[in-house]
Design an enzyme around this catalytic site. Structure first.
Site, PDB file in Angstrom:
ATOM      1  N   SER A   1     -10.686  -0.762   3.108  1.00 39.24           N
ATOM      2  CA  SER A   1      -9.956  -0.868   4.385  1.00 39.24           C
ATOM      3  C   SER A   1      -9.508   0.525   4.821  1.00 39.24           C
ATOM      4  O   SER A   1      -8.851   1.224   4.050  1.00 39.24           O
ATOM      5  CB  SER A   1      -8.705  -1.732   4.226  1.00 39.24           C
TER       6      SER A   1
ATOM      7  N   GLU B   1      -4.836   3.718   5.980  1.00 38.56           N
ATOM      8  CA  GLU B   1      -4.562   3.514   4.552  1.00 38.56           C
ATOM      9  C   GLU B   1      -5.178   4.654   3.737  1.00 38.56           C
ATOM     10  O   GLU B   1      -4.626   5.118   2.754  1.00 38.56           O
ATOM     11  CB  GLU B   1      -5.154   2.168   4.093  1.00 38.56           C
TER      12      GLU B   1
ATOM     13  N   ARG C   1       0.828  -1.220   0.000  1.00 39.50           N
ATOM     14  CA  ARG C   1       0.000   0.000   0.000  1.00 39.50           C
ATOM     15  C   ARG C   1       0.858   1.264   0.000  1.00 39.50           C
ATOM     16  O   ARG C   1       0.488   2.278   0.592  1.00 39.50           O
ATOM     17  CB  ARG C   1      -0.963   0.025   1.205  1.00 39.50           C
TER      18      ARG C   1
HETATM   19  P1  FAD Z   1      -8.803   8.640  -5.122  1.00 42.14           P
HETATM   20  O1  FAD Z   1      -9.508   8.239  -3.893  1.00 42.14           O
HETATM   21  O2  FAD Z   1      -9.483   9.629  -6.005  1.00 42.14           O
HETATM   22  O3  FAD Z   1      -7.371   9.162  -4.784  1.00 42.14           O
HETATM   23  C1  FAD Z   1      -6.551   8.473  -3.871  1.00 42.14           C
HETATM   24  C2  FAD Z   1      -5.230   9.257  -3.701  1.00 42.14           C
HETATM   25  O4  FAD Z   1      -4.489   9.244  -4.910  1.00 42.14           O
HETATM   26  C3  FAD Z   1      -5.447  10.745  -3.391  1.00 42.14           C
HETATM   27  O5  FAD Z   1      -4.414  11.154  -2.546  1.00 42.14           O
HETATM   28  C4  FAD Z   1      -5.354  11.410  -4.754  1.00 42.14           C
HETATM   29  O6  FAD Z   1      -4.951  12.762  -4.649  1.00 42.14           O
HETATM   30  C5  FAD Z   1      -4.299  10.547  -5.429  1.00 42.14           C
HETATM   31  N1  FAD Z   1      -4.494  10.438  -6.884  1.00 42.14           N
HETATM   32  C6  FAD Z   1      -5.583   9.969  -7.521  1.00 42.14           C
HETATM   33  N2  FAD Z   1      -5.371   9.952  -8.855  1.00 42.14           N
HETATM   34  C7  FAD Z   1      -4.119  10.427  -9.057  1.00 42.14           C
HETATM   35  C8  FAD Z   1      -3.311  10.664 -10.212  1.00 42.14           C
HETATM   36  N3  FAD Z   1      -3.759  10.421 -11.441  1.00 42.14           N
HETATM   37  N4  FAD Z   1      -2.070  11.172 -10.042  1.00 42.14           N
HETATM   38  C9  FAD Z   1      -1.598  11.449  -8.808  1.00 42.14           C
HETATM   39  N5  FAD Z   1      -2.318  11.251  -7.669  1.00 42.14           N
HETATM   40  C10 FAD Z   1      -3.549  10.744  -7.803  1.00 42.14           C
HETATM   41  N6  FAD Z   1      -7.634  -0.783  -2.481  1.00 42.14           N
HETATM   42  C11 FAD Z   1      -6.795  -1.832  -2.605  1.00 42.14           C
HETATM   43  O7  FAD Z   1      -5.578  -1.670  -2.747  1.00 42.14           O
HETATM   44  N7  FAD Z   1      -7.264  -3.115  -2.561  1.00 42.14           N
HETATM   45  C12 FAD Z   1      -8.572  -3.396  -2.393  1.00 42.14           C
HETATM   46  O8  FAD Z   1      -8.952  -4.549  -2.359  1.00 42.14           O
HETATM   47  C13 FAD Z   1      -9.481  -2.311  -2.261  1.00 42.14           C
HETATM   48  N8  FAD Z   1     -10.802  -2.536  -2.066  1.00 42.14           N
HETATM   49  C14 FAD Z   1     -11.651  -1.487  -1.917  1.00 42.14           C
HETATM   50  C15 FAD Z   1     -13.009  -1.775  -1.723  1.00 42.14           C
HETATM   51  C16 FAD Z   1     -13.927  -0.729  -1.574  1.00 42.14           C
HETATM   52  C17 FAD Z   1     -15.390  -1.045  -1.364  1.00 42.14           C
HETATM   53  C18 FAD Z   1     -13.468   0.619  -1.642  1.00 42.14           C
HETATM   54  C19 FAD Z   1     -14.448   1.751  -1.518  1.00 42.14           C
HETATM   55  C20 FAD Z   1     -12.118   0.899  -1.813  1.00 42.14           C
HETATM   56  C21 FAD Z   1     -11.197  -0.151  -1.960  1.00 42.14           C
HETATM   57  N9  FAD Z   1      -9.818   0.073  -2.144  1.00 42.14           N
HETATM   58  C22 FAD Z   1      -8.963  -0.990  -2.308  1.00 42.14           C
HETATM   59  C23 FAD Z   1      -9.278   1.446  -2.130  1.00 42.14           C
HETATM   60  C24 FAD Z   1      -9.368   2.196  -3.486  1.00 42.14           C
HETATM   61  O9  FAD Z   1     -10.364   1.661  -4.296  1.00 42.14           O
HETATM   62  C25 FAD Z   1      -8.045   2.170  -4.253  1.00 42.14           C
HETATM   63  O10 FAD Z   1      -7.019   2.723  -3.466  1.00 42.14           O
HETATM   64  C26 FAD Z   1      -8.142   2.938  -5.587  1.00 42.14           C
HETATM   65  O11 FAD Z   1      -6.970   2.750  -6.328  1.00 42.14           O
HETATM   66  C27 FAD Z   1      -8.353   4.429  -5.387  1.00 42.14           C
HETATM   67  O12 FAD Z   1      -8.608   4.993  -6.652  1.00 42.14           O
HETATM   68  P2  FAD Z   1      -9.357   6.366  -6.814  1.00 42.14           P
HETATM   69  O13 FAD Z   1      -9.288   6.748  -8.254  1.00 42.14           O
HETATM   70  O14 FAD Z   1     -10.705   6.311  -6.221  1.00 42.14           O
HETATM   71  O15 FAD Z   1      -8.415   7.325  -5.972  1.00 42.14           O
HETATM   72  N1  EPU Z   2     -10.846 -10.517  10.168  1.00 40.01           N
HETATM   73  C1  EPU Z   2     -11.469 -10.570  11.392  1.00 40.01           C
HETATM   74  N2  EPU Z   2     -12.472  -9.685  11.634  1.00 40.01           N
HETATM   75  C2  EPU Z   2     -12.878  -8.772  10.721  1.00 40.01           C
HETATM   76  C3  EPU Z   2     -12.230  -8.711   9.464  1.00 40.01           C
HETATM   77  C4  EPU Z   2     -11.206  -9.614   9.215  1.00 40.01           C
HETATM   78  O1  EPU Z   2     -11.135 -11.379  12.243  1.00 40.01           O
HETATM   79  O2  EPU Z   2     -13.809  -8.017  11.009  1.00 40.01           O
HETATM   80  C5  EPU Z   2      -9.793 -11.517   9.866  1.00 40.01           C
HETATM   81  C6  EPU Z   2     -10.308 -12.536   8.857  1.00 40.01           C
HETATM   82  O3  EPU Z   2     -10.974 -13.584   9.504  1.00 40.01           O
HETATM   83  C7  EPU Z   2      -9.039 -13.003   8.206  1.00 40.01           C
HETATM   84  C8  EPU Z   2      -8.144 -11.766   8.243  1.00 40.01           C
HETATM   85  O4  EPU Z   2      -8.717 -10.881   9.204  1.00 40.01           O
HETATM   86  O5  EPU Z   2      -8.437 -14.023   8.943  1.00 40.01           O
HETATM   87  C9  EPU Z   2      -8.005 -11.080   6.893  1.00 40.01           C
HETATM   88  O6  EPU Z   2      -9.291 -10.663   6.444  1.00 40.01           O
HETATM   89  P1  EPU Z   2      -9.637 -10.471   4.881  1.00 40.01           P
HETATM   90  O7  EPU Z   2      -9.203 -11.656   4.114  1.00 40.01           O
HETATM   91  O8  EPU Z   2     -11.048 -10.017   4.793  1.00 40.01           O
HETATM   92  O9  EPU Z   2      -8.670  -9.317   4.413  1.00 40.01           O
HETATM   93  P2  EPU Z   2      -8.221  -7.971   5.092  1.00 40.01           P
HETATM   94  O10 EPU Z   2      -6.851  -8.136   5.658  1.00 40.01           O
HETATM   95  O11 EPU Z   2      -9.262  -7.452   6.000  1.00 40.01           O
HETATM   96  C10 EPU Z   2      -7.015  -7.148   2.924  1.00 40.01           C
HETATM   97  C11 EPU Z   2      -6.878  -5.859   2.196  1.00 40.01           C
HETATM   98  C12 EPU Z   2      -8.074  -5.635   1.294  1.00 40.01           C
HETATM   99  C13 EPU Z   2      -8.122  -6.761   0.275  1.00 40.01           C
HETATM  100  C14 EPU Z   2      -8.248  -8.103   1.034  1.00 40.01           C
HETATM  101  C15 EPU Z   2      -8.162  -9.288   0.098  1.00 40.01           C
HETATM  102  C16 EPU Z   2      -5.536  -4.338   3.528  1.00 40.01           C
HETATM  103  C17 EPU Z   2      -5.513  -3.176   4.449  1.00 40.01           C
HETATM  104  N3  EPU Z   2      -6.742  -4.762   3.129  1.00 40.01           N
HETATM  105  O12 EPU Z   2      -8.143  -7.031   3.781  1.00 40.01           O
HETATM  106  O13 EPU Z   2      -7.891  -4.411   0.591  1.00 40.01           O
HETATM  107  O14 EPU Z   2      -9.213  -6.609  -0.598  1.00 40.01           O
HETATM  108  O15 EPU Z   2      -7.162  -8.222   1.989  1.00 40.01           O
HETATM  109  O16 EPU Z   2      -6.861  -9.409  -0.375  1.00 40.01           O
HETATM  110  O17 EPU Z   2      -4.479  -4.875   3.184  1.00 40.01           O
HETATM  111  C18 EPU Z   2      -8.308  -2.064   0.738  1.00 40.01           C
HETATM  112  O18 EPU Z   2      -7.088  -1.910   0.708  1.00 40.01           O
HETATM  113  O19 EPU Z   2      -9.113  -1.097   0.766  1.00 40.01           O
HETATM  114  C19 EPU Z   2      -8.858  -3.408   0.732  1.00 40.01           C
HETATM  115  C20 EPU Z   2     -10.157  -3.664   0.816  1.00 40.01           C
END
Ligand code: FAD
Ligand code: EPU
Length: 344
Positions: A240, A340, A162
Site C-alpha cells: 500500500s 505509508e 502504521r
Molecule cells: P525497509 O523498506 O528496508 O525499511 C522501511 C523503513 O524502516 C525505512 O525507513 C528504514 O530506514 C527503516 N528501517 C528498516 N530496518 C530498520 C531497523 N532495523 N532499525 C531502524 N529502522 C529500520 N506492510 C504492512 O504493514 N502490512 C502489509 O500487509 C504489507 N503488505 C505488503 C505487501 C507487499 C507486496 C509489499 C511490497 C509490502 C507490504 N508491506 C506491508 C510493507 C512492508 O513489507 C513492511 O512495512 C515491512 O515491514 C518493511 O520491511 P523492510 O525490511 O523491507 O523495511
Molecule cells: N478497495 C477498492 N478498490 C481497490 C482496492 C480496495 O474499492 O482498488 C476496497 C475493497 O473493496 C475493500 C477495501 O477497499 O472494501 C479494503 O481493501 P483491502 O481489504 O484490499 O485492504 P486495503 O485497505 O486496501 C489494508 C492494508 C494492507 C493489508 C490489508 C489486509 C493499509 C494502508 N493497507 O489494505 O497492508 O494487507 O488491508 O489487512 O492499511 C501495506 O500496508 O502495505 C498493506 C498491503
C-alpha cells in the site's frame, strides 16, 4: 568491513528503482555496526532492511547500512506464553512460518508480508485484523549518536496504525537490533476479516463447527494475499502506497449519501470514537486511477492502493504520480491521503 562505492541499490528495493548509493555497507554483527556508525559520524545514513517500504526518489548521497543480523532464540516460556527473540535481519515471512510450525501463535495473520523482522515495529505492520503491537513484548536498539544500547517496551514504542515512535519523534535516531515477541501457547484466532472465513470454508474447513489451526489460518492469508497483491519479483511495488485515512463521522455520513458503496470502519481505541477509517483504495479507484499507467509508473489494476513500477520508472516518476493521486482525491472527496511508504 567493506564499504562499496557508487553502488547500485536496485536489487535492494522492491520497487526496483535503479538508484545508486554513494557508499553501501552490510553488517552482520553489532560490533561492526557500532564501528560503522563511529567511523562515519558526520555522514548522512539510512538503515535498510528488505527495502519493501521505501521509495528512492534520487540517488542516495550518503551511507546505506544493510542489516544482516541473524538469529531466532526462544528466551523463555511460562504457562501462557513463549518469548521469542528475533534478530532484525531475519526475513519476516520465514520467521512467521517458523512460529507457525512450532505452534507459537499470534503472527499467523501477518504471513507473507515482505521485509525483515527489524522493520516490523517501525510501522507496526498489520494485516487481516492483527498488528504486531498485539504480540510485541520489547525491542533492543542502538542509538546512532553514541552507539549505546536501549530497550523499548510496548508503551515506549507508541504504536499506532502504521506508526511508531521510530517514524515520529525518534525518526533516524535508532537502529533496531532485535525484537522479542510474546506468542501464545493456546491460539486466539482472529477470523473477523470476512475473507479469511471465506477462504477457510473454500478449503473445506467449516469455521462454525471446527477450530482451524494456525497453519490453516496462515495458509488462508497467503492465498488471499497472492490473489490481491502484486508479487514484487514480478512487478515492482512497496505494498500500500498510502494509509487508509480517518475522517470525522459527520464527513463520512455526508460522503456516504453521495457514494453509498464507500467502505468505512469505525475506529476503536482511546480518542477514536468520532472517527471512521475509509478505504483509500476505493477513493483512488473512484477517481479513475485503477490500472492507470504513465510510462513505467502505474496504479495496480487489481489494487488501487498499490503503485507499481513496470520496469524502468524512476522514483521521482512514482512520487509525481502519488502527488497527482493525492491532489485528485483531495479535490473530489476533500480527504488528504498520507503516504505509508518511506520517501528517501
Ligand atoms: P525497509 O523498506 O528496508 O525499511 C522501511 C523503513 O524502516 C525505512 O525507513 C528504514 O530506514 C527503516 N528501517 C528498516 N530496518 C530498520 C531497523 N532495523 N532499525 C531502524 N529502522 C529500520 N506492510 C504492512 O504493514 N502490512 C502489509 O500487509 C504489507 N503488505 C505488503 C505487501 C507487499 C507486496 C509489499 C511490497 C509490502 C507490504 N508491506 C506491508 C510493507 C512492508 O513489507 C513492511 O512495512 C515491512 O515491514 C518493511 O520491511 P523492510 O525490511 O523491507 O523495511
Ligand atoms: N478497495 C477498492 N478498490 C481497490 C482496492 C480496495 O474499492 O482498488 C476496497 C475493497 O473493496 C475493500 C477495501 O477497499 O472494501 C479494503 O481493501 P483491502 O481489504 O484490499 O485492504 P486495503 O485497505 O486496501 C489494508 C492494508 C494492507 C493489508 C490489508 C489486509 C493499509 C494502508 N493497507 O489494505 O497492508 O494487507 O488491508 O489487512 O492499511 C501495506 O500496508 O502495505 C498493506 C498491503
Amino acid at each position: 568491513m567493506q564499504i562499496k562505492k557508487n553502488y547500485s541499490i536496485q536489487p535492494y528495493n522492491t520497487f526496483g528503482i535503479a538508484a545508486r548509493a554513494s557508499r553501501f555497507a552490510a553488517f552482520g554483527d553489532v560490533q561492526t555496526l557500532a564501528a560503522l556508525l563511529r567511523d562515519n559520524q558526520h555522514e548522512h545514513k539510512i538503515i535498510l532492511g528488505g527495502g519493501s517500504n521505501i521509495l528512492f526518489t534520487n540517488d542516495f548521497a550518503g551511507l546505506i547500512l544493510k542489516n544482516n543480523l541473524k538469529g531466532i532464540e526462544l528466551l523463555r516460556a511460562d504457562d501462557q506464553y513463549y518469548y521469542l527473540k528475533v534478530a532484525a535481519g531475519e526475513p519476516w515471512h520465514p520467521f512467521v512460518q517458523y512460529c507457525v510450525d512450532h505452534g507459537y501463535a499470534g503472527l499467523e495473520n501477518l504471513s507473507l508480508i515482505p521485509g525483515l523482522a527489524g522493520a516490523s515495529p517501525m510501522q507496526n505492520i498489520g494485516a487481516y485484523g492483527v498488528e504486531i503491537k498485539d504480540v510485541f513484548y520489547q525491542l533492543e536498539a542502538m542509538r546512532i549518536s553514541d552507539q549505546t544500547l536501549h530497550t523499548f517496551s510496548r508503551e515506549d514504542c507508541q504504536f499506532g496504525y502504521r506508526e511508531s515512535i521510530f517514524k515520529t519523534e525518534l525518526k533516524g535516531k535508532y537502529i533496531i537490533l532485535n525484537v522479542t515477541y510474546r506468542l501464545l501457547k493456546k491460539p486466539i484466532l482472529h477470523l473477523e476479516y470476512g475473507a479469511i472465513r471465506e477462504e477457510l470454508e473454500k478449503a473445506g474447513i467449516a469455521v462454525n463447527t471446527t477450530t482451524p489451526t494456525i497453519k490453516e489460518v496462515s495458509e488462508a492469508v497467503i492465498r488471499i494475499r497472492r490473489s490481491k497483491l502484486p508479487d514484487p519479483k514480478q512487478i515492482g511495488n512497496a505494498g500500500s502506497f498510502f494509509k487508509n485515512p480517518s475522517i470525522p463521522i459527520a464527513q463520512f455520513e455526508k460522503l456516504k449519501m453521495e457514494h453509498p458503496t464507500l467502505p468505512g470502519y469505525p475506529l476503536t481505541g482511546i480518542g477514536s470514537n468520532e472517527q471512521i477509517k475509509v478505504a483509500a483504495g476505493w477513493l483512488i479507484e473512484a477517481c479513475g486511477w485503477k490500472g492507470y499507467r504513465d510510462g513505467d509508473a502505474g496504479v495496480h489494476a487489481r489494487q488501487a492502493l498499490v503503485l507499481v513500477n513496470y520496469g524502468h520508472a524512476t522514483g521521482a516518476e512514482i512520487y509525481a504520480l502519488s502527488e497527482r493521486i493525492i491532489n485528485s482525491v483531495e479535490n473530489k472527496f476533500g480527504i488528504a491521503l498520507e503516504r505509508e511508504v518511506n520517501i528517501i
